[in-house]
Design an enzyme around this catalytic site. Structure first.
Site, PDB file in Angstrom:
ATOM      1  N   GLY A   1      39.758  35.246  39.532  1.00 30.92           N
ATOM      2  CA  GLY A   1      39.408  36.558  38.989  1.00 30.92           C
ATOM      3  C   GLY A   1      40.547  37.183  38.218  1.00 30.92           C
ATOM      4  O   GLY A   1      40.825  38.375  38.348  1.00 30.92           O
ATOM      5  N   ALA A   2      41.197  36.363  37.370  1.00 34.03           N
ATOM      6  CA  ALA A   2      42.436  36.826  36.728  1.00 34.03           C
ATOM      7  C   ALA A   2      42.208  37.546  35.398  1.00 34.03           C
ATOM      8  O   ALA A   2      43.140  38.094  34.826  1.00 34.03           O
ATOM      9  CB  ALA A   2      43.383  35.647  36.515  1.00 34.03           C
TER      10      ALA A   2
ATOM     11  N   ARG B   1      40.605  40.329  34.485  1.00 38.55           N
ATOM     12  CA  ARG B   1      40.731  41.797  34.407  1.00 38.55           C
ATOM     13  C   ARG B   1      41.505  42.322  35.619  1.00 38.55           C
ATOM     14  O   ARG B   1      41.774  41.586  36.560  1.00 38.55           O
ATOM     15  CB  ARG B   1      39.334  42.438  34.451  1.00 38.55           C
ATOM     16  CG  ARG B   1      38.446  42.111  33.301  1.00 38.55           C
ATOM     17  CD  ARG B   1      37.109  42.835  33.426  1.00 38.55           C
ATOM     18  NE  ARG B   1      36.185  42.197  34.345  1.00 38.55           N
ATOM     19  CZ  ARG B   1      35.580  42.817  35.361  1.00 38.55           C
ATOM     20  NH1 ARG B   1      35.819  44.087  35.598  1.00 38.55           N
ATOM     21  NH2 ARG B   1      34.722  42.164  36.145  1.00 38.55           N
TER      22      ARG B   1
ATOM     23  N   VAL C   1      33.655  31.664  41.973  1.00 43.07           N
ATOM     24  CA  VAL C   1      34.250  31.152  43.211  1.00 43.07           C
ATOM     25  C   VAL C   1      33.333  31.332  44.423  1.00 43.07           C
ATOM     26  O   VAL C   1      33.559  30.741  45.469  1.00 43.07           O
ATOM     27  CB  VAL C   1      35.645  31.781  43.518  1.00 43.07           C
ATOM     28  CG1 VAL C   1      36.657  31.419  42.453  1.00 43.07           C
ATOM     29  CG2 VAL C   1      35.562  33.284  43.722  1.00 43.07           C
TER      30      VAL C   1
ATOM     31  N   SER D   1      42.493  44.483  51.175  1.00 42.04           N
ATOM     32  CA  SER D   1      42.327  45.895  50.798  1.00 42.04           C
ATOM     33  C   SER D   1      42.619  46.736  52.038  1.00 42.04           C
ATOM     34  O   SER D   1      42.475  46.242  53.170  1.00 42.04           O
ATOM     35  CB  SER D   1      40.874  46.143  50.361  1.00 42.04           C
ATOM     36  OG  SER D   1      40.599  47.520  50.319  1.00 42.04           O
TER      37      SER D   1
ATOM     38  N   TYR E   1      31.734  45.498  52.207  1.00 43.86           N
ATOM     39  CA  TYR E   1      33.052  45.290  51.600  1.00 43.86           C
ATOM     40  C   TYR E   1      34.131  45.328  52.699  1.00 43.86           C
ATOM     41  O   TYR E   1      34.994  44.451  52.770  1.00 43.86           O
ATOM     42  CB  TYR E   1      33.307  46.376  50.553  1.00 43.86           C
ATOM     43  CG  TYR E   1      34.608  46.235  49.795  1.00 43.86           C
ATOM     44  CD1 TYR E   1      34.746  45.287  48.784  1.00 43.86           C
ATOM     45  CD2 TYR E   1      35.703  47.051  50.083  1.00 43.86           C
ATOM     46  CE1 TYR E   1      35.936  45.160  48.084  1.00 43.86           C
ATOM     47  CE2 TYR E   1      36.898  46.929  49.385  1.00 43.86           C
ATOM     48  CZ  TYR E   1      37.014  45.980  48.384  1.00 43.86           C
ATOM     49  OH  TYR E   1      38.197  45.852  47.696  1.00 43.86           O
TER      50      TYR E   1
ATOM     51  N   ILE F   1      43.664  51.382  43.527  1.00 44.55           N
ATOM     52  CA  ILE F   1      44.245  50.821  42.297  1.00 44.55           C
ATOM     53  C   ILE F   1      43.291  51.097  41.125  1.00 44.55           C
ATOM     54  O   ILE F   1      42.066  50.916  41.267  1.00 44.55           O
ATOM     55  CB  ILE F   1      44.461  49.295  42.440  1.00 44.55           C
ATOM     56  CG1 ILE F   1      45.150  48.929  43.778  1.00 44.55           C
ATOM     57  CG2 ILE F   1      45.243  48.745  41.244  1.00 44.55           C
ATOM     58  CD1 ILE F   1      46.576  49.394  43.966  1.00 44.55           C
TER      59      ILE F   1
END
Ligand SMILES: NC(=O)c1ccc[n+]([C@@H]2O[C@H](COP(=O)([O-])OP(=O)(O)OC[C@H]3O[C@@H](n4cnc5c(N)ncnc54)[C@H](OP(=O)(O)O)[C@@H]3O)[C@@H](O)[C@H]2O)c1
Length: 257
Positions: free
Chosen positions: A10-11, A13, A62, A148, A161, A194
Site C-alpha cells: 500500500g505504498a 498513497r 494483498v 494504529s 477496524y 495521521i
C-alpha cells in the site's frame, strides 16, 4: 538495482508513500505495492527516485492470498532478496456504523485487508527471509507492521477496524517469537491521527480533538512522521528490541489525569 530491498504494501498513497520516501532517502530499493491506484504508485516511485532510492511497482491486492506468490516472486525476480517487509496496506470500514449495526460483509472486508492478508504475506516472506539468513552472513532482515492506536482505543463506530489492528498487534509478537532464532526482528509501529485520505472524511472531528489537546504534540501527524520511525528501525538502531511497539501518536496515548 543495488542496496537493501524493502517491500512496502500500500505504498502509493498516504503513510505508505511516507515510508517509501524515508527509506529511499537512505538508499533503499523499494518494491512499491499498490492495489488499484497506479497513478499514485507511479508518483510514489518518482519521489523514491528523487529522494535517492530506487524502486519498481508491484500491483497486488494483498487481501487476496492467491496473489502473494506472484507478488513475492516479482520482487525476488527483480532483486533476489527482501531485507524489510512493511505491512502497511490497510483500510477503514467503508461506512462507520455502530457496533450494534456491524455487518459480516464489512467485518470480512476489513479483516481480510488489515489482518488475513498480512498474516499470510508475512508467512511467505518469512520463508524467504529465513533462507536469506541461512545463506549469508549479512544483517538479518526485519518486518514492520503498521497498526494504529485503534489496537488499544475502542471506537464503537468502527469496531472491525479496532479488532483488526488489535490482532495485527498480536501478530507482531507471534512472528517476533517465531523468527527470533534467525535474528529476524519484528516491530509494530502504532500511529495516531495521521493526515491521509483515510482520515480526510473525518478531518473536522479530528481538528476539534487536536485543538482540544487530545495529543501532546498539537498537530496532525504526517506520513513522514511514520516514515522516519520506519527508517530508524530499518537501520538496525534498536538491535536489542523485538516484538516491540513504537508509538507515533504525538503523545496521544499518554495516560493523563
Ligand atoms: N491515517 C491514519 O490516521 C492512520 C492511523 C493509524 C494507522 N493507520 C494505518 O496506516 C496504514 C496506511 O493508512 P493511510 O492512512 O495511509 O491510508 P490511505 O491513505 O487510505 O492509503 C491506503 C493505502 O493502502 C493501499 N491498500 C488498501 N488496501 C489494499 C490492498 N488490499 N492491497 C494493497 N494495497 C492496499 C491503498 O492502495 P490503492 O490506492 O492502490 O488502493 C493505499 O495506497 C493503514 O494500515 C492504516 O490502518 C492510519
Amino acid at each position: 538495482m543495488t542496496g537493501k530491498v524493502a517491500l512496502v504494501t500500500g505504498a502509493g498513497r498516504g503513510i505508505g508513500r511516507g515510508i517509501a520516501g524515508a527509506l529511499a532517502g537512505r538508499g533503499w530499493t523499494i518494491a512499491v505495492n499498490y492495489r488499484s491506484d497506479r497513478g499514485s504508485a507511479e508518483a510514489c516511485l518518482e519521489s523514491v527516485k528523487k529522494a535517492g532510492g530506487d524502486g519498481f511497482l508491484v500491483q497486488a491486492d494483498v487481501a487476496d492470498t492467491g496473489n502473494h506468490e506472484r507478488l513475492v516472486g516479482e520482487v525476488m525476480e527483480r532483486t533476489g532478496r527482501i531485507d524489510l517487509l512493511v505491512n502497511n496496506a490497510g483500510m477503514a470500514p467503508r461506512q462507520r456504523r455502530d457496533i450494534l449495526q456491524l455487518t459480516p460483509e464489512s467485518f470480512d472486508e476489513v479483516m481480510n485487508v488489515n489482518l488475513r492478508g498480512p498474516v499470510f504475506l508475512t508467512r511467505l516472506v518469512a520463508g524467504v527471509m529465513i533462507e536469506q539468513v541461512k545463506n549469508n552472513n549479512e544483517e538479518a532482515p526485519l518486518i514492520i507492521n503498521i497498526t494504529s492506536i485503534s489496537a488499544v482505543y475502542a471506537s464503537v463506530n468502527r469496531a472491525e477496524y479496532c479488532m483488526s489492528k488489535a490482532a495485527l498487534s498480536m501478530m507482531t509478537k507471534l512472528w517476533a517469537v517465531r523468527l527470533a532464532e534467525y535474528g529476524i526482528r519484528v516491530y509494530e509501529i502504532r500511529p495516531g491521527i495521521i493526515a491521509t485520505d483515510m482520515t480526510a472524511g473525518v478531518s473536522e472531528k479530528y481538528d476539534k480533538l487536536l485543538e482540544g489537546g487530545i495529543a501532546l504534540t498539537p498537530r496532525w501527524g504526517k506520513p513522514e512522521d511514520v516514515g522516519k520511525a520506519v527508517a530508524a528501525l530499518s537501520e538496525n538502531s534498536f538491535p536489542y528490541s523485538t516484538g516491540a511497539v513504537f508509538t507515533v501518536d504525538g503523545g496521544l496515548s499518554v495516560a493523563r489525569l
